[in-house]
Write an enzyme that holds these catalytic residues in place. Structure first.
Site, short mmCIF file in Angstrom:
data_model
loop_
_atom_site.label_atom_id
_atom_site.label_comp_id
_atom_site.label_asym_id
_atom_site.label_seq_id
_atom_site.Cartn_x
_atom_site.Cartn_y
_atom_site.Cartn_z
N HIS A 8 6.97 25.69 67.15
CA HIS A 8 7.13 26.01 65.73
C HIS A 8 6.47 27.37 65.47
O HIS A 8 5.39 27.65 65.99
CB HIS A 8 6.48 24.92 64.87
CG HIS A 8 6.41 25.29 63.42
ND1 HIS A 8 7.49 25.78 62.73
CD2 HIS A 8 5.37 25.27 62.54
CE1 HIS A 8 7.13 26.03 61.49
NE2 HIS A 8 5.85 25.74 61.35
N CYS A 45 7.34 21.12 58.26
CA CYS A 45 7.73 21.99 59.39
C CYS A 45 8.11 21.21 60.65
O CYS A 45 8.72 21.76 61.56
CB CYS A 45 6.60 22.96 59.70
SG CYS A 45 6.17 24.01 58.32
N ASN A 78 7.52 32.06 58.87
CA ASN A 78 7.56 30.61 59.05
C ASN A 78 8.71 30.04 58.22
O ASN A 78 8.65 30.05 56.99
CB ASN A 78 6.21 30.02 58.60
CG ASN A 78 6.14 28.51 58.76
OD1 ASN A 78 7.15 27.86 59.06
ND2 ASN A 78 4.96 27.94 58.56
N1 COA Z 1 -3.54 40.20 53.25
C1 COA Z 1 -4.80 40.64 53.35
N2 COA Z 1 -5.85 39.82 53.38
C2 COA Z 1 -5.62 38.51 53.33
C3 COA Z 1 -4.32 37.97 53.24
C4 COA Z 1 -3.25 38.88 53.20
N3 COA Z 1 -1.98 38.49 53.10
N4 COA Z 1 -4.39 36.63 53.21
C5 COA Z 1 -5.67 36.30 53.29
N5 COA Z 1 -6.40 37.44 53.35
C6 COA Z 1 -7.85 37.57 53.42
C7 COA Z 1 -8.55 36.37 52.84
O1 COA Z 1 -8.62 36.50 51.43
C8 COA Z 1 -9.89 36.48 53.49
O2 COA Z 1 -10.65 37.44 52.80
P1 COA Z 1 -12.20 37.20 52.47
O3 COA Z 1 -12.85 37.08 53.83
O4 COA Z 1 -12.57 38.39 51.70
O5 COA Z 1 -12.22 35.92 51.71
C9 COA Z 1 -9.58 37.07 54.87
O6 COA Z 1 -8.25 37.63 54.75
C10 COA Z 1 -9.59 36.07 55.99
O7 COA Z 1 -8.92 34.93 55.55
P2 COA Z 1 -8.66 33.73 56.52
O8 COA Z 1 -7.99 32.63 55.78
O9 COA Z 1 -9.92 33.41 57.26
O10 COA Z 1 -7.64 34.40 57.56
P3 COA Z 1 -7.06 33.80 58.85
O11 COA Z 1 -7.34 34.69 59.97
O12 COA Z 1 -7.38 32.34 59.02
O13 COA Z 1 -5.49 33.87 58.57
C11 COA Z 1 -3.69 32.44 57.92
C12 COA Z 1 -4.94 33.17 57.49
C13 COA Z 1 -3.13 31.69 56.75
C14 COA Z 1 -2.69 33.48 58.39
C15 COA Z 1 -4.03 31.48 59.08
O14 COA Z 1 -5.16 30.72 58.73
C16 COA Z 1 -2.92 30.55 59.44
O15 COA Z 1 -1.90 30.97 59.92
N6 COA Z 1 -3.11 29.23 59.27
C17 COA Z 1 -2.16 28.22 59.62
C18 COA Z 1 -0.98 28.31 58.75
C19 COA Z 1 -0.04 27.21 59.02
O16 COA Z 1 -0.10 26.59 60.03
N7 COA Z 1 0.83 27.00 58.07
C20 COA Z 1 1.88 26.10 58.05
C21 COA Z 1 1.79 24.95 58.93
S1 COA Z 1 3.37 24.55 59.39
#
Ligand code: COA
Length: 349
Positions: free
Chosen positions: A276, A134, A306
């Site tokens: 980003h 990215c 993204n």
């Molecule tokens: N729909 C519904 N629930 C979802 C889901 C979706 N699409 N994706 C994950 N969940 C659930 C998980 O399974 C988890 O459930 P659980 O508590 O029963 O295990 C819950 O939501 C929370 O998951 P978590 O990973 O803690 O959520 P979050 O608030 O951290 O959000 C991301 C997840 C991926 C959106 C976030 O962590 C993120 O954006 N991270 C950085 C991503 C990034 O930078 N990527 C590329 C870099 S360039």
């Protein structure tokens, strides 16, 4: 050598040095392209156990564009490149070098940049890819800056292109809701003179200790494509979202502060921050750390998700076309991605 010839020689060398130190790198054209097909949060509800509400509140995304089955990364790149060249009627023969930033190339080799070169017909330009996930655009911008400032090349075509959808496990709700496809191009030119516009600085960083936070293992020399690697889904992107989130906020904040301090600016001097677009909550956290108001941040994540290396140049192109950037504005770009990689570019428009 006579003393006159010696004096001319010394003066010429000095003159060349001065010209070089006054050489600025300007963005003279931008263009972007996103595939027609739109995948909404509602569409995703039918594919995996998710909801429009979860995706919007946890990421800020509403929809993303997905390439058609026949479209390759180079196809999107070529469309964006033509638009960037047309933006300022830049003849393709002027291009000295083509840099393509992508984590989803057409194939391992030839580089996607070579396909772009052959299509836009710039026989004399050198072409190669840059892989920094990215952060690819900021890394490529930094490479272009060095080539131009050194005097080696004058005109650079930089194209970011991604077909993320092809490396997504469409049964994994943790990742499939996050990414989109597209391409965005920038034409850079070396100009001389003592005005202040152009790239002020770029700073780029990598930390391979965190490589296991975001990767696509299959297909390379460590896990070649075979029945076993495909059964184990190694040909799909894997991500540890929570850990990435925290490092992304920390590193983007630090690199933004560094760009300002390095050049003697304050955050209040910035007219537009282009971060980003990985998660709206990451952008909000960086904005809070920097104490920059929302109206000075360009955010289009709701429409594209993204798009990896494409997100910053796509946002730049939109910001320009929407009239959000004016001559003399100070633009700060900050990126973060797999590798890990991160970086900044500070530009006087
Ligand atoms: N729909 C519904 N629930 C979802 C889901 C979706 N699409 N994706 C994950 N969940 C659930 C998980 O399974 C988890 O459930 P659980 O508590 O029963 O295990 C819950 O939501 C929370 O998951 P978590 O990973 O803690 O959520 P979050 O608030 O951290 O959000 C991301 C997840 C991926 C959106 C976030 O962590 C993120 O954006 N991270 C950085 C991503 C990034 O930078 N990527 C590329 C870099 S360039």
């Amino acid at each position: 050598m006579s003393s006159v010839a010696y004096l001319v020689f010394v003066h010429y060398g000095f003159y060349k040095l001065v010209i070089k130190s006054m050489r600025r790198v300007k963005i003279i054209g931008t263009g972007s392209y996103v595939p027609e097909k739109v995948l909404t949060n509602r569409d995703l509800e039918k594919i995996v156990d998710t909801s429009d509400e979860w995706i919007r509140t946890r990421t800020g995304m509403s929809e993303r564009h997905i390439a058609s089955e026949k479209d390759k990364a180079s196809d999107l790149a070529i469309k964006a490149a033509h638009r960037a060249l047309k933006d300022n009627n830049i003849p393709s023969e002027d291009i000295d070098i083509i840099l393509v930033a992508t984590a989803t190339p057409d194939m391992f080799f030839p580089s996607t940049a070579c396909f772009v070169q052959s299509s836009i017909g710039t026989k004399r330009s050198v072409a190669f890819d840059i892989s920094a996930a990215c952060s690819g655009y900021i890394f490529a911008l930094s490479v272009a800056e060095q080539y131009i400032k050194s005097g080696k090349y004058t005109t650079v075509l930089l194209v970011s292109t991604e077909v993320c959808s092809r490396y997504i496990d469409w049964t994994d709700r943790n990742t499939c809701v996050l990414f989109g496809d597209g391409a965005a191009a920038t034409v850079l030119k070396g100009v001389n003179g003592n005005r202040k516009d152009g790239i002020i600085s770029t700073h780029i960083y990598s930390d391979g200790r965190y490589a296991d936070l975001l990767y696509m293992r299959g297909g390379g020399s460590s896990y070649p494509l075979n029945h076993e690697s495909i059964d184990n889904k190694l040909h799909f992107l894997k991500m540890k979202g929570n850990a990435l989130f925290k490092i992304a906020v920390k590193n983007m904040t630090e690199v933004a502060r560094e760009a300002l301090a390095f050049n003697g600016y304050k955050i209040s001097d910035i007219d537009l921050l282009i971060p980003h677009q990985a998660n709206k909550r990451i952008i909000d956290a960086v904005a809070k750390n920097l104490d920059i108001p929302q109206e000075k941040i360009f955010i289009n994540i709701e429409k594209y998700g993204n798009t990896s290396a494409v997100s910053i140049p796509l946002a730049l192109d939109e910001a320009l076309k929407e009239g959000r950037i004016e001559k003399g504005d100070l633009i700060l770009m900050v990126a973060f991605g797999g590798g890990l990689t991160w970086g900044s570019a500070l530009i006087k428009w």
